[in-house]
Motif scaffolding. Sequence first.
Motif, PDB file in Angstrom:
ATOM      1  N   UNK A 216      37.507 -92.723  36.221  1.00  0.00           N
ATOM      2  CA  UNK A 216      37.351 -92.368  37.632  1.00  0.00           C
ATOM      3  C   UNK A 216      36.601 -91.039  37.715  1.00  0.00           C
ATOM      4  N   UNK A 217      35.587 -90.976  38.582  1.00  0.00           N
ATOM      5  CA  UNK A 217      34.818 -89.742  38.719  1.00  0.00           C
ATOM      6  C   UNK A 217      34.345 -89.593  40.158  1.00  0.00           C
ATOM      7  N   UNK A 218      34.015 -88.362  40.508  1.00  0.00           N
ATOM      8  CA  UNK A 218      33.441 -88.084  41.815  1.00  0.00           C
ATOM      9  C   UNK A 218      32.241 -87.166  41.639  1.00  0.00           C
ATOM     10  N   UNK A 219      31.080 -87.649  42.092  1.00  0.00           N
ATOM     11  CA  UNK A 219      29.836 -86.871  42.008  1.00  0.00           C
ATOM     12  C   UNK A 219      29.241 -86.743  43.406  1.00  0.00           C
ATOM     13  N   UNK A 220      28.641 -85.608  43.682  1.00  0.00           N
ATOM     14  CA  UNK A 220      27.872 -85.398  44.913  1.00  0.00           C
ATOM     15  C   UNK A 220      26.868 -84.280  44.642  1.00  0.00           C
ATOM     16  N   UNK A 221      26.068 -83.981  45.626  1.00  0.00           N
ATOM     17  CA  UNK A 221      25.035 -82.952  45.456  1.00  0.00           C
ATOM     18  C   UNK A 221      25.639 -81.566  45.253  1.00  0.00           C
ATOM     19  N   UNK A 222      26.848 -81.349  45.770  1.00  0.00           N
ATOM     20  CA  UNK A 222      27.544 -80.069  45.564  1.00  0.00           C
ATOM     21  C   UNK A 222      28.962 -80.343  45.087  1.00  0.00           C
ATOM     22  N   UNK A 262      42.735 -78.604  44.674  1.00  0.00           N
ATOM     23  CA  UNK A 262      41.566 -78.946  43.863  1.00  0.00           C
ATOM     24  C   UNK A 262      41.922 -79.126  42.395  1.00  0.00           C
ATOM     25  N   UNK A 263      42.812 -78.273  41.880  1.00  0.00           N
ATOM     26  CA  UNK A 263      43.174 -78.360  40.457  1.00  0.00           C
ATOM     27  C   UNK A 263      43.845 -79.700  40.154  1.00  0.00           C
ATOM     28  N   UNK A 264      44.710 -80.156  41.046  1.00  0.00           N
ATOM     29  CA  UNK A 264      45.385 -81.433  40.821  1.00  0.00           C
ATOM     30  C   UNK A 264      44.381 -82.583  40.822  1.00  0.00           C
ATOM     31  N   UNK A 265      43.423 -82.528  41.725  1.00  0.00           N
ATOM     32  CA  UNK A 265      42.402 -83.572  41.770  1.00  0.00           C
ATOM     33  C   UNK A 265      41.557 -83.564  40.505  1.00  0.00           C
ATOM     34  N   UNK A 266      41.222 -82.376  40.026  1.00  0.00           N
ATOM     35  CA  UNK A 266      40.374 -82.275  38.829  1.00  0.00           C
ATOM     36  C   UNK A 266      41.105 -82.739  37.569  1.00  0.00           C
ATOM     37  N   UNK A 267      42.424 -82.729  37.605  1.00  0.00           N
ATOM     38  CA  UNK A 267      43.184 -83.270  36.486  1.00  0.00           C
ATOM     39  C   UNK A 267      43.254 -84.796  36.543  1.00  0.00           C
ATOM     40  N   UNK A 268      43.101 -85.352  37.743  1.00  0.00           N
ATOM     41  CA  UNK A 268      43.247 -86.795  37.922  1.00  0.00           C
ATOM     42  C   UNK A 268      41.946 -87.559  37.677  1.00  0.00           C
ATOM     43  N   UNK A 269      40.811 -86.916  37.908  1.00  0.00           N
ATOM     44  CA  UNK A 269      39.532 -87.578  37.702  1.00  0.00           C
ATOM     45  C   UNK A 269      38.473 -86.529  37.411  1.00  0.00           C
ATOM     46  N   UNK A 270      37.313 -86.978  36.948  1.00  0.00           N
ATOM     47  CA  UNK A 270      36.223 -86.068  36.629  1.00  0.00           C
ATOM     48  C   UNK A 270      35.441 -85.773  37.901  1.00  0.00           C
ATOM     49  N   UNK A 271      35.336 -84.498  38.255  1.00  0.00           N
ATOM     50  CA  UNK A 271      34.674 -84.089  39.498  1.00  0.00           C
ATOM     51  C   UNK A 271      33.615 -83.054  39.166  1.00  0.00           C
ATOM     52  N   UNK A 272      32.373 -83.317  39.559  1.00  0.00           N
ATOM     53  CA  UNK A 272      31.309 -82.345  39.314  1.00  0.00           C
ATOM     54  C   UNK A 272      30.033 -82.771  40.031  1.00  0.00           C
ATOM     55  N   UNK A 273      29.249 -81.784  40.437  1.00  0.00           N
ATOM     56  CA  UNK A 273      27.888 -82.025  40.921  1.00  0.00           C
ATOM     57  C   UNK A 273      26.891 -81.958  39.776  1.00  0.00           C
ATOM     58  N   UNK A 298      34.267 -92.740  42.916  1.00  0.00           N
ATOM     59  CA  UNK A 298      35.289 -93.068  43.899  1.00  0.00           C
ATOM     60  C   UNK A 298      34.811 -92.972  45.349  1.00  0.00           C
ATOM     61  N   UNK A 299      33.530 -92.895  45.571  1.00  0.00           N
ATOM     62  CA  UNK A 299      32.985 -92.881  46.926  1.00  0.00           C
ATOM     63  C   UNK A 299      32.902 -94.295  47.500  1.00  0.00           C
ATOM     64  N   UNK A 300      32.950 -94.398  48.828  1.00  0.00           N
ATOM     65  CA  UNK A 300      32.714 -95.674  49.495  1.00  0.00           C
ATOM     66  C   UNK A 300      31.221 -96.012  49.553  1.00  0.00           C
ATOM     67  N   UNK A 301      30.367 -95.035  49.308  1.00  0.00           N
ATOM     68  CA  UNK A 301      28.910 -95.244  49.291  1.00  0.00           C
ATOM     69  C   UNK A 301      28.419 -95.088  47.859  1.00  0.00           C
ATOM     70  N   UNK A 302      28.055 -96.185  47.221  1.00  0.00           N
ATOM     71  CA  UNK A 302      27.645 -96.166  45.820  1.00  0.00           C
ATOM     72  C   UNK A 302      26.153 -95.878  45.621  1.00  0.00           C
ATOM     73  N   UNK A 303      25.346 -95.976  46.669  1.00  0.00           N
ATOM     74  CA  UNK A 303      23.888 -95.890  46.499  1.00  0.00           C
ATOM     75  C   UNK A 303      23.435 -94.573  45.864  1.00  0.00           C
ATOM     76  N   UNK A 304      23.903 -93.400  46.323  1.00  0.00           N
ATOM     77  CA  UNK A 304      23.449 -92.162  45.677  1.00  0.00           C
ATOM     78  C   UNK A 304      23.846 -92.089  44.201  1.00  0.00           C
TER      79      UNK A 304
END
Length: 321
Positions: A216-222, A262-273, A298-304
């Motif tokens: 599980x990961x979360x990526x965005x521009x920031x 934020x720390x709890x979320x970062x332990x649960x999945x990989x989060x980074x721009x 984990x976004x609802x929009x996979x295109x980016x």
Amino acid sequence: MVFLGFHASHEQIPPSRLLDDVVQAESAGFDGAMCSDHLAPWGVRQGESGFALSWLGAALARTDFSIGFVNAPGQRYHPAIVAQAYATLEEMFPGRFWAALGSGEAMNEHVTGDPWPPKHERNERLAESVDVIRRLLRGEAVDHDGHVRVHEARLWTLPDQPPPLYATAVSAETAGWAASWADGLATVLQAPEALRDVVGAYRSADGAGPLILQVHLSWAETDAEAVAIARDQWRNGAMSGASPWDIEQPEHFDALAGEPDDDALRKALLISADLDELAERIAEHARLGFDRVYLHHVSKDQAPFLRVARETLLPRLRELL
């Protein structure tokens, strides 16, 4: 070379759009895909839950790579019914379908009205279901009376070869138990030491076949956007103090997850721009002994994400792995 797959999340995305996503994932360079199989999402804001077996037929018809799913026979699904589904998918798409079998979660199974059994009974039921499914896929006529009941079942349409049946496991104990029957093992992102224990337990018990990791990961521009996506869509990953296998409703998951920091979320999945950082962290986990890694943004929009996967993330991962 580690196999790099795409995870299609039915809990978050309508099946029609998810079908387009998996087609784009193949175009982006992913080696294959997998999907979830839920009756309800993990949280209300996820908001979806399409029927995986309907979607799998369409997804396999629209692509050329392999696609599998995580499935729990025994309560919501009778093993004879899923055996027929597996046989049909494999007959239509030889060598491209697989199933990873687990003991289930109350959120999906409680709807039958049957009692939700303790873990040891769920494992016993799963073992019986696996035996029934394998026998049916071999063309046998099956009678069985135990945690599941089967009366003179037989599959009339069979593939040339049965599809692989993997196990799912989060704990080392379950991984070691599953080694006796599984064609491979699938698990989810955890702390590296926990993943080492899962891999070690499966292999030390002579577990064969591929080891599969869902990340599980979360990526965005920031970074701020990436954290916001994780908080909106995957706060259930940061839940503590209750067994997720015993919770029945998305509203209950939301209440127990609360407002993780934020720390709890970062332990649960990989989060980074930073895609290089993400690639390094994914590779770090893959090197623990995994043959396949399936990425779940984990976004609802996979295109980016699919765009940057094609341009940057997948090429970088292939350099590292």
